[in-house]
Design a protein around this motif. Structure first.
Motif, PDB file in Angstrom:
ATOM      1  N   THR A 184     -22.096  -4.674  17.675  1.00 21.43           N
ATOM      2  CA  THR A 184     -21.823  -6.088  17.944  1.00 21.43           C
ATOM      3  C   THR A 184     -22.183  -6.961  16.745  1.00 21.43           C
ATOM      4  OG1 THR A 184     -24.026  -6.352  18.920  1.00 21.43           O
ATOM      5  CG2 THR A 184     -22.221  -5.793  20.414  1.00 21.43           C
ATOM      6  N   ILE A 185     -22.333  -6.354  15.572  1.00 21.47           N
ATOM      7  CA  ILE A 185     -22.784  -7.096  14.396  1.00 21.47           C
ATOM      8  C   ILE A 185     -21.685  -8.044  13.915  1.00 21.47           C
ATOM      9  CG2 ILE A 185     -23.543  -6.888  12.008  1.00 21.47           C
ATOM     10  CD1 ILE A 185     -24.667  -4.143  12.719  1.00 21.47           C
ATOM     11  N   SER A 186     -22.061  -9.286  13.639  1.00 21.22           N
ATOM     12  CA  SER A 186     -21.145 -10.260  13.039  1.00 21.22           C
ATOM     13  C   SER A 186     -21.921 -11.048  11.992  1.00 21.22           C
ATOM     14  CB  SER A 186     -20.582 -11.211  14.091  1.00 21.22           C
ATOM     15  OG  SER A 186     -21.590 -12.116  14.532  1.00 21.22           O
ATOM     16  N   LEU A 187     -21.210 -11.620  11.024  1.00 20.90           N
ATOM     17  CA  LEU A 187     -21.874 -12.379   9.962  1.00 20.90           C
ATOM     18  C   LEU A 187     -22.607 -13.592  10.528  1.00 20.90           C
ATOM     19  CD1 LEU A 187     -19.314 -12.305   7.001  1.00 20.90           C
ATOM     20  CD2 LEU A 187     -21.507 -11.115   7.175  1.00 20.90           C
ATOM     21  N   SER A 188     -22.033 -14.250  11.521  1.00 19.74           N
ATOM     22  CA  SER A 188     -22.690 -15.438  12.084  1.00 19.74           C
ATOM     23  C   SER A 188     -23.992 -15.062  12.778  1.00 19.74           C
ATOM     24  CB  SER A 188     -21.751 -16.164  13.049  1.00 19.74           C
ATOM     25  OG  SER A 188     -21.396 -15.329  14.136  1.00 19.74           O
ATOM     26  N   ASN A 189     -23.993 -13.930  13.495  1.00 19.71           N
ATOM     27  CA  ASN A 189     -25.216 -13.488  14.160  1.00 19.71           C
ATOM     28  C   ASN A 189     -26.259 -13.027  13.155  1.00 19.71           C
ATOM     29  OD1 ASN A 189     -24.327 -14.021  16.767  1.00 19.71           O
ATOM     30  ND2 ASN A 189     -23.411 -11.988  17.017  1.00 19.71           N
ATOM     31  N   LEU A 190     -25.824 -12.360  12.094  1.00 15.11           N
ATOM     32  CA  LEU A 190     -26.749 -11.937  11.044  1.00 15.11           C
ATOM     33  C   LEU A 190     -27.353 -13.146  10.340  1.00 15.11           C
ATOM     34  CD1 LEU A 190     -24.725  -8.949   9.548  1.00 15.11           C
ATOM     35  CD2 LEU A 190     -26.982  -8.777  10.632  1.00 15.11           C
ATOM     36  N   ASN A 191     -26.532 -14.155  10.116  1.00 13.34           N
ATOM     37  CA  ASN A 191     -27.023 -15.377   9.474  1.00 13.34           C
ATOM     38  C   ASN A 191     -28.085 -16.047  10.339  1.00 13.34           C
ATOM     39  OD1 ASN A 191     -26.525 -18.641   9.276  1.00 13.34           O
ATOM     40  ND2 ASN A 191     -26.467 -17.641   7.283  1.00 13.34           N
ATOM     41  N   ALA A 192     -27.857 -16.083  11.639  1.00 15.78           N
ATOM     42  CA  ALA A 192     -28.843 -16.663  12.560  1.00 15.78           C
ATOM     43  C   ALA A 192     -30.138 -15.857  12.546  1.00 15.78           C
ATOM     44  CB  ALA A 192     -28.266 -16.734  13.968  1.00 15.78           C
ATOM     45  N   LEU A 193     -30.016 -14.524  12.502  1.00  9.27           N
ATOM     46  CA  LEU A 193     -31.202 -13.671  12.446  1.00  9.27           C
ATOM     47  C   LEU A 193     -31.968 -13.899  11.145  1.00  9.27           C
ATOM     48  CD1 LEU A 193     -32.888 -11.365  13.695  1.00  9.27           C
ATOM     49  CD2 LEU A 193     -31.349  -9.751  12.530  1.00  9.27           C
ATOM     50  N   SER A 194     -31.239 -14.078  10.049  1.00 12.57           N
ATOM     51  CA  SER A 194     -31.895 -14.286   8.748  1.00 12.57           C
ATOM     52  C   SER A 194     -32.737 -15.549   8.724  1.00 12.57           C
ATOM     53  CB  SER A 194     -30.851 -14.340   7.625  1.00 12.57           C
ATOM     54  OG  SER A 194     -30.131 -15.565   7.624  1.00 12.57           O
ATOM     55  N   LYS A 195     -32.356 -16.547   9.508  1.00 14.15           N
ATOM     56  CA  LYS A 195     -33.127 -17.789   9.571  1.00 14.15           C
ATOM     57  C   LYS A 195     -34.461 -17.585  10.293  1.00 14.15           C
ATOM     58  CE  LYS A 195     -29.377 -21.164   9.177  1.00 14.15           C
ATOM     59  NZ  LYS A 195     -28.431 -20.256   8.528  1.00 14.15           N
ATOM     60  N   LEU A 196     -34.517 -16.575  11.169  1.00 15.40           N
ATOM     61  CA  LEU A 196     -35.779 -16.263  11.843  1.00 15.40           C
ATOM     62  C   LEU A 196     -36.677 -15.406  10.964  1.00 15.40           C
ATOM     63  CD1 LEU A 196     -34.775 -15.518  15.553  1.00 15.40           C
ATOM     64  CD2 LEU A 196     -35.533 -17.666  14.530  1.00 15.40           C
ATOM     65  N   ILE A 197     -36.080 -14.532  10.172  1.00 13.39           N
ATOM     66  CA  ILE A 197     -36.871 -13.675   9.287  1.00 13.39           C
ATOM     67  C   ILE A 197     -36.774 -14.264   7.884  1.00 13.39           C
ATOM     68  CG2 ILE A 197     -37.219 -11.329   8.426  1.00 13.39           C
ATOM     69  CD1 ILE A 197     -36.067 -10.302  11.025  1.00 13.39           C
TER      70      ILE A 197
END
Length: 294
Positions: free
Chosen positions: A6-19
Motif C-alpha cells: 500500500t506504499i505511496s509517495l504521499s503516505n511516505l511523505n507524511a511518515l517522513s514528517k513524523l520521523i
C-alpha cells in the motif's frame, strides 16, 4: 507484523514528517506523544507495515525508519548517517560540534562540522534537484574552507561535474553509510568576514570581536553589527576565521554528547537527540517513552 503493498509517495511523505527532528520532538512531549503514536501506527499501516495490536514506540519508530530508508530517503535519513557513520566513527564529540541548518549568506547549510577542521555538508537526496547547488557552494566557501556534496550512490553520475574542483563528494552507500568519493580541497580564498559574523548569534559575534580587538566597540545598538564588521575587516580574514571557528566550538554540550553516545538511544534517534540539547531529565523521560506501548 506483515508487509502489504500500500506504499505511496504521499503516505511516505507524511511518515517522513513524523520521523524527523520536528516530529520526534512530539514524541518527547507529554502532551503530544499519544497522538503522535497513533498517527505513527496509522501511517505505518498505510505504508505497507501492518502493526497488529499494541506496539512500543521503539518498535514502531524502527519500522518507520527502515521503511523510509528503503523507499523515501529524506534529509533526516542522510543527516543520521552523517552523524552515525562519519562523525561518530572518525571524530570525538568532545572536540567536535555538528550543527543542523546553519545559515551562511543567503543559503542554509544542511550540516556543518567543526573540530580540527571545518566542513559543510550539502545534501542532495533523490527527492532534490541541483538547481541552487552552485549558489549554495559559493555561499559556503565564504565561511568555511571545506565543502562536501552528499548524494545517493545511484545519483553520483548526475552530480559529477556540477561542482568546482575544491568540493568533495560523499555518497550514501547501499549499506546506509556515508562514504567519501573525493576529498575536499581546502579553499581559503573566498572567506568573507561579514558573512561569518552574520552566521553567528549576537553574543557570539560580540565575543569574536572582543577576542580580536580586546574590547567590544561602543556604538548604538542599531549600529553595533556594522561597527563589529568594520573591526573584523581590519584583521586578516584567516585570523577572523580562526576566531569564528573557536566561537562555534563553544556550542559543544557535554551533556548532549553523553546522551547521544548512550547505547540506550537507538541509532535512528541520535541525530535528533544531539540537536535537541537534551538534559538528563529529558533523557530519562525519552528512554521510558520508547518502551511505552500504544
Amino acid at each position: 507484523m506483515s508487509n502489504v503493498s500500500t506504499i505511496s509517495l504521499s503516505n511516505l511523505n507524511a511518515l517522513s514528517k513524523l520521523i524527523s527532528n520536528a516530529g520526534l520532538q512530539r514524541l518527547m512531549d507529554n502532551d503530544t506523544s499519544k497522538v503522535y503514536g497513533r498517527q505513527l501506527k496509522k501511517l505505518l499501516n498505510k505504508n505497507g507495515v501492518t502493526v497488529q495490536g499494541r506496539a512500543s514506540f521503539s518498535e514502531m519508530l524502527s519500522l518507520g525508519y527502515q521503511q523510509l530508508l528503503a523507499h523515501y530517503r529524506h534529509e533526516y535519513i542522510y543527516k543520521t548517517a552523517i552523524l552515525n557513520s562519519y562523525v561518530l566513527r572518525e571524530h570525538s564529540l568532545a572536540e567536535t560540534i555538528l550543527l543542523n541548518e546553519f545559515k551562511i549568506g543567503t543559503s542554509k547549510a544542511d550540516v556543518i562540522v567543526v573540530n580540527g577542521t571545518n566542513k559543510v555538508f550539502e545534501i542532495k537526496t533523490e527527492l532534490d534537484t541541483p538547481e541552487r547547488l552552485q549558489n549554495q557552494v559559493n555561499d559556503y566557501f565564504k565561511a568555511f574552507t571545506e565543502v562536501y556534496l552528499v548524494v545517493h550512490h545511484s545519483m553520483l553520475a548526475k552530480y559529477l561535474g556540477r561542482v568546482d574542483r575544491h568540493v568533495g563528494i560523499m555518497v550514501f552507500s547501499e549499506n546506509g553509510n556515508i562514504d567519501t568519493i573525493y576529498t575536499a580541497t581546502p579553499d581559503h580564498s573566498r572567506l568573507d568576514s561579514t558573512i561569518m559574523l552574520k552566521s553567528l548569534r549576537k553574543d557570539e559575534y560580540l565575543n569574536l570581536v572582543r577576542n580580536l580587538n580586546g574590547s567590544i566597540p561602543i556604538a548604538k545598538p542599531v549600529h553595533m553589527f556594522t561597527e563589529c564588521c568594520r573591526i573584523a575587516k581590519s584583521f586578516p580574514v584567516q585570523t577572523v576565521h580562526i576566531e569564528f571557528l573557536k566561537i562555534i566550538k563553544q556550542r559543544i554540550c557535554k551533556e548532549s554528547n553523553e546522551i547521544t553516545l548512550d547505547e540506550a538511544i537507538p541509532s535512528y534517534l541520535k541525530f535528533c537527540c544531539y540537536n535537541a540539547d537534551l538534559d538528563q531529565n529529558h533523557y530519562i523521560a525519552l528512554t521510558k517513552r520508547l518502551n511505552c506501548f500504544i
